[in-house]
Enzyme design. Structure first.
Site, short mmCIF file in Angstrom:
data_model
loop_
_atom_site.label_atom_id
_atom_site.label_comp_id
_atom_site.label_asym_id
_atom_site.label_seq_id
_atom_site.Cartn_x
_atom_site.Cartn_y
_atom_site.Cartn_z
N PRO A 1 25.54 -82.29 -44.83
CA PRO A 1 26.01 -83.58 -45.38
C PRO A 1 26.88 -83.36 -46.61
CG PRO A 1 23.58 -83.41 -45.45
CD PRO A 1 24.10 -82.13 -44.92
N LYS B 1 25.53 -82.95 -53.97
CA LYS B 1 24.65 -82.97 -52.80
C LYS B 1 23.18 -83.02 -53.20
CE LYS B 1 28.07 -80.43 -50.09
NZ LYS B 1 28.32 -79.24 -49.26
N ARG C 1 24.62 -76.97 -63.75
CA ARG C 1 25.11 -75.94 -62.81
C ARG C 1 26.11 -76.51 -61.82
NH1 ARG C 1 19.40 -74.71 -62.75
NH2 ARG C 1 19.18 -75.73 -60.73
N ASN D 1 32.81 -79.18 -45.95
CA ASN D 1 33.87 -78.52 -45.20
C ASN D 1 34.94 -79.49 -44.67
OD1 ASN D 1 35.02 -76.17 -44.43
ND2 ASN D 1 33.84 -75.95 -42.54
#
Ligand SMILES: [Zn+2]
Length: 264
Positions: A2, A52, A121, A162
């Protein structure tokens, strides 16, 4: 996997369905039993996302931090929920709805203050209201790594997967192998602005729409119910603009797709 818009949609859905009321949390599979016990019965204050990563913020300062990874899924349903099927890491039950989480890479309880460590991060998230692309530009302009791999690096920009990576580079006619040091600031700014707009569409519509209306014809999409793409999963097919065969290669473990004529 996802992409960021999916996590932001999940955060919004969980916010609407569970927030401001106590939630029962369990781990039918057992691997999250201690974490579930630490928050079960508490009021979910809110749900949020960064890239994410998904966060369920509970009263009292505890947070459930989830990263779906490649295989993680939430299954949402109205109550009453059936008995758990398969490896349910976390089950949440609210007043009217429940959700089952299976197969995440991360599902852990952290303290509210530790969210900053997770976010530290990560690069800027184009879907955050206050998103600022400049830290991403600072990383990209100094890096000899390929722009195709920099865009997928969650420490550079958080939430890009992607499809957006490949399509964004096509839309800006940039070869995925061009090093970061050879990207102009104007090219980056145009890409960032476009990425923010594209991901907002993905958030609103629940699907990735990347093709301009004037190019949305010709060969169908790579899969049923998928919108057309310029290059993603179109290896060997003709470029929608120039007709050159779309190429593919592996770049750091993920398939990259590009038109060798349009993208330089
Ligand atoms: Zn082309």
């Amino acid at each position: 996997m996802p992409e960021g818009h999916t996590l932001h949609r999940l955060a919004r859905l969980h916010q609407r369905r569970f927030a401001r009321a106590p939630v029962l949390v369990s781990s039918p599979q057992g691997r999250f039993a201690d974490g579930a016990a630490a928050v079960s019965g508490r009021v979910l204050r809110k749900a949020s996302a960064w890239g994410k990563h998904l966060f369920h913020h509970y009263e009292g300062g505890r947070v459930v931090h989830v990263h779906l990874g490649l295989y993680g899924t939430f299954t949402e349903m109205p109550l009453p929920m059936p008995l758990p099927v398969g490896q349910v890491r976390m089950r949440m039950i609210g007043a009217e709805y429940g959700t089952d989480l299976r197969g995440p890479t991360v599902c852990e309880v952290i303290e509210e203050a530790e969210i900053d460590d997770v976010i530290a991060r990560l690069g800027p998230d184009p879907l955050r209201r206050d998103a600022d692309g400049s830290p991403a530009w600072e990383r990209i302009r100094k890096s000899r790594r390929a722009i195709g791999s920099l865009l997928m690096d969650q420490t550079v920009i958080a939430g890009v997967g992607n499809v957006y990576r490949n399509e964004l580079l096509y839309r800006h006619l940039i070869d995925p192998y061009r090093p970061g040091t050879q990207i102009d600031e104007s090219e980056f700014k145009a890409m960032w602005t476009d990425l923010v707009a594209l991901m907002k569409v993905g958030f609103r519509r629940g699907k990735i729409i990347v093709i301009r209306p004037e190019d949305d014809h010709g060969a169908p999409a790579y899969g049923p119910d998928r919108p057309r793409t310029y290059v993603y999963r179109r290896a060997g097919e003709p470029c929608r603009i120039c007709g050159t065969e779309i190429r593919t290669a592996m770049m750091e473990g993920r398939n990259v797709f590009w038109c060798p004529t349009c993208q330089t």
